[in-house]
Write an enzyme that holds these catalytic residues in place. Structure first.
Site, mmCIF file in Angstrom:
data_model
loop_
_atom_site.group_PDB
_atom_site.id
_atom_site.type_symbol
_atom_site.label_atom_id
_atom_site.label_comp_id
_atom_site.label_asym_id
_atom_site.label_seq_id
_atom_site.Cartn_x
_atom_site.Cartn_y
_atom_site.Cartn_z
ATOM 1 N N CYS A 88 43.640 -5.673 81.816
ATOM 2 C CA CYS A 88 43.227 -7.040 81.332
ATOM 3 C C CYS A 88 41.930 -6.793 80.431
ATOM 4 O O CYS A 88 41.036 -6.152 80.435
ATOM 5 C CB CYS A 88 42.523 -7.904 82.235
ATOM 6 N N CYS A 140 35.931 -23.525 77.559
ATOM 7 C CA CYS A 140 36.553 -24.036 78.650
ATOM 8 C C CYS A 140 35.634 -24.193 79.880
ATOM 9 O O CYS A 140 34.923 -23.132 80.006
ATOM 10 C CB CYS A 140 37.693 -23.207 79.105
ATOM 11 N N GLU A 184 34.115 -6.894 78.872
ATOM 12 C CA GLU A 184 34.696 -6.554 79.964
ATOM 13 C C GLU A 184 36.132 -6.399 79.882
ATOM 14 O O GLU A 184 36.713 -6.926 79.134
ATOM 15 C CB GLU A 184 34.634 -7.729 80.929
ATOM 16 N N ASN A 208 39.053 -19.844 92.082
ATOM 17 C CA ASN A 208 38.369 -19.056 93.083
ATOM 18 C C ASN A 208 37.002 -19.477 92.842
ATOM 19 O O ASN A 208 36.422 -19.173 91.808
ATOM 20 C CB ASN A 208 38.508 -17.360 92.765
ATOM 21 N N GLY A 228 37.471 -13.753 75.547
ATOM 22 C CA GLY A 228 37.709 -14.319 74.002
ATOM 23 C C GLY A 228 39.295 -14.901 74.017
ATOM 24 O O GLY A 228 40.090 -15.103 74.924
ATOM 25 N N GLU A 229 39.287 -15.557 73.062
ATOM 26 C CA GLU A 229 40.753 -16.232 72.741
ATOM 27 C C GLU A 229 41.533 -15.368 71.714
ATOM 28 O O GLU A 229 41.265 -15.320 70.458
ATOM 29 C CB GLU A 229 40.596 -17.574 72.108
ATOM 30 N N CYS A 289 36.831 -13.650 84.187
ATOM 31 C CA CYS A 289 36.369 -13.030 82.765
ATOM 32 C C CYS A 289 35.127 -13.531 82.493
ATOM 33 O O CYS A 289 34.719 -14.731 82.874
ATOM 34 C CB CYS A 289 37.352 -13.329 81.647
ATOM 35 N N CYS A 292 35.118 -21.534 82.875
ATOM 36 C CA CYS A 292 35.124 -20.089 82.168
ATOM 37 C C CYS A 292 33.893 -19.614 82.074
ATOM 38 O O CYS A 292 33.090 -20.136 81.230
ATOM 39 C CB CYS A 292 36.002 -19.954 81.191
ATOM 40 N N SER A 320 47.530 -21.199 78.865
ATOM 41 C CA SER A 320 46.732 -21.849 79.996
ATOM 42 C C SER A 320 47.127 -23.341 79.658
ATOM 43 O O SER A 320 46.524 -24.181 78.777
ATOM 44 C CB SER A 320 45.297 -21.542 79.675
ATOM 45 N N LEU A 321 47.770 -24.015 80.560
ATOM 46 C CA LEU A 321 48.014 -25.386 80.592
ATOM 47 C C LEU A 321 46.773 -26.276 81.566
ATOM 48 O O LEU A 321 46.208 -26.899 80.835
ATOM 49 C CB LEU A 321 49.376 -25.545 81.456
ATOM 50 N N CYS A 372 33.256 -16.428 73.390
ATOM 51 C CA CYS A 372 34.478 -17.256 72.991
ATOM 52 C C CYS A 372 34.047 -18.785 72.723
ATOM 53 O O CYS A 372 32.947 -19.172 73.155
ATOM 54 C CB CYS A 372 35.428 -17.580 74.173
ATOM 55 N N SER A 412 47.727 -14.287 75.949
ATOM 56 C CA SER A 412 47.375 -15.477 76.763
ATOM 57 C C SER A 412 46.626 -16.120 75.873
ATOM 58 O O SER A 412 45.527 -15.951 75.210
ATOM 59 C CB SER A 412 46.724 -15.198 77.991
HETATM 60 S S1 SF4 Z 1 39.203 -19.349 79.329
HETATM 61 FE FE1 SF4 Z 1 39.677 -18.084 77.528
HETATM 62 S S2 SF4 Z 1 39.746 -19.552 75.792
HETATM 63 FE FE2 SF4 Z 1 38.608 -20.576 77.517
HETATM 64 S S3 SF4 Z 1 36.416 -20.102 77.191
HETATM 65 FE FE3 SF4 Z 1 37.409 -18.413 78.664
HETATM 66 S S4 SF4 Z 1 37.737 -16.828 77.292
HETATM 67 FE FE4 SF4 Z 1 37.631 -18.821 75.802
#
Ligand code: SF4
Length: 346
Positions: free
Chosen positions: A106, A117, A93, A291, A160-161, A333, A120, A215-216, A113, A192
């Protein structure tokens, strides 16, 4: 003979390719310009090349276009979300957002990923594979072509990271920055990360010049590990040290992103912990009110957002609240991918 994919090629690689087929170097610059700046869909559009040369190029090369399988547009028209199918059938995406004069894209860096998280949708897919430089650049070209405009800013905050696909992301960003091509400057590109400590240090040592966001999302290890399992590997103390190292080495400010979720990380003790954690750290903080996408968590109240903002401003750092764009479409995402899969199955 398999064809060479020119999408994702650097100018130097195009020069080598042109030399290998007996063409002068300036042809590479022309191809680079037509591919990345004029955003052609077909080699035949390159009118400065003879018909014979275009046929030769079409025989030997191909363009790495991505297929748009879905596109959602927010009610205000300011957010467009694209779902692409890759050649191996995977989906990724990208999102285009307008905010005043800013036009931000973006981008995704991986299919799925591995970091999982809990807030996500991409994390639920698991990791499939890294994107190539060509696929990263092709996303951007497809979005810009569909929108009929240029981008002023780019963020690697899609699927993804990015730091787990470090080389390809940096190489794609370098290519995107080339002044004869897409030409988005380094300080307009943000990478990021969920907080990969060795890569943050590497990024600092290499002085890449792109902006960094981390991302904290929590100020104590228990809450952060719950939200972001990567915290078990790189706990907060290590992350803060790496972030300080980055700001000392690069002399650039970085941003901490804080997704504010009701009852999870928006309590009074959370803001107190956050103030302690950030004392003396040269950074900006971006508060992103959650959100809700399902029944699991709720959005913070306006009073809580205001309270966080007020308290953090006491640290004399830059603090902003970023409202999520495109809340009426599946703009976080990984959400469009899941929506598409659900639709296919229903
Ligand atoms: S927030 Fe980013 S790092 Fe965390 S699972 Fe989603 S895509 Fe991966």
């Amino acid at each position: 003979m398999s064809k060479i994919n020119i999408t994702g090629m650097t100018l130097e690689e195009m020069e080598e390719f042109m030399a290998s087929i007996g063409q002068p170097t300036f042809r590479a610059k022309q191809l680079f310009n037509w591919l990345y700046k004029r955003r052609i869909s077909d080699i035949d559009e390159i009118t400065v090349f003879s018909k014979k040369f275009r046929s030769e190029l079409k025989e030997k090369t191909e363009m790495g276009h991505l297929e748009i399988v879905d596109r959602q547009i927010s009610a205000d028209g300011e957010t467009n979300k694209f779902l692409f199918r890759l050649r191996d059938g995977h989906f990724i995406e990208s999102v285009f957002m307008v905010d005043g004069k800013r036009r931000t894209v973006c981008l995704s860096s991986q299919v799925g990923c591995a970091l999982g998280c809990s807030f996500c949708a991409t994390g639920r897919m698991g990791f499939k594979r890294n994107l190539s430089v060509g696929e990263i650049v092709a996303q951007l070209l497809a979005v810009l072509k569909a929108m009929g405009t240029d981008a002023t800013n780019l963020v690697f905050m899609g699927m993804g990271e990015p730091f787990l696909n470090y080389e390809n992301v940096i190489n794609a960003a370098t290519l995107i920055g080339h002044s004869d091509g897409i030409a988005v400057g380094r300080r307009k590109i943000t990478i990021s990360t969920a907080g990969l400590v060795p890569q943050i240090k590497r990024f600092a040592d290499e002085n890449q010049g792109y902006k960094l966001a981390i991302s904290l999302n929590a100020a104590d290890d228990a809450t952060r590990s719950e939200l972001m399992p990567i915290n078990k590997k790189y706990p907060l103390r290590q992350l803060i040290d790496a972030a300080k190292y980055y700001s000392e080495r690069s002399r650039h400010l970085f941003t901490f992103e804080y997704l504010l979720i009701a009852g999870v990380n928006d309590r009074k003790k959370d803001v107190e912990n956050l103030k302690k954690l950030l004392r003396g750290v040269r950074c900006k903080v971006n508060i992103i009110p959650y959100n809700p996408t399902d029944d699991r968590w709720e959005a913070p109240t306006e009073e809580t957002i205001e309270y966080f903002l007020r308290e953090l401003l006491k640290l004399h750092i830059i603090v902003s609240v970023r409202r999520s764009k495109g809340a009426d479409i599946d703009a976080a995402c990984g959400q469009l991918y899941h929506f598409y899969q659900d639709e296919k199955q229903s």
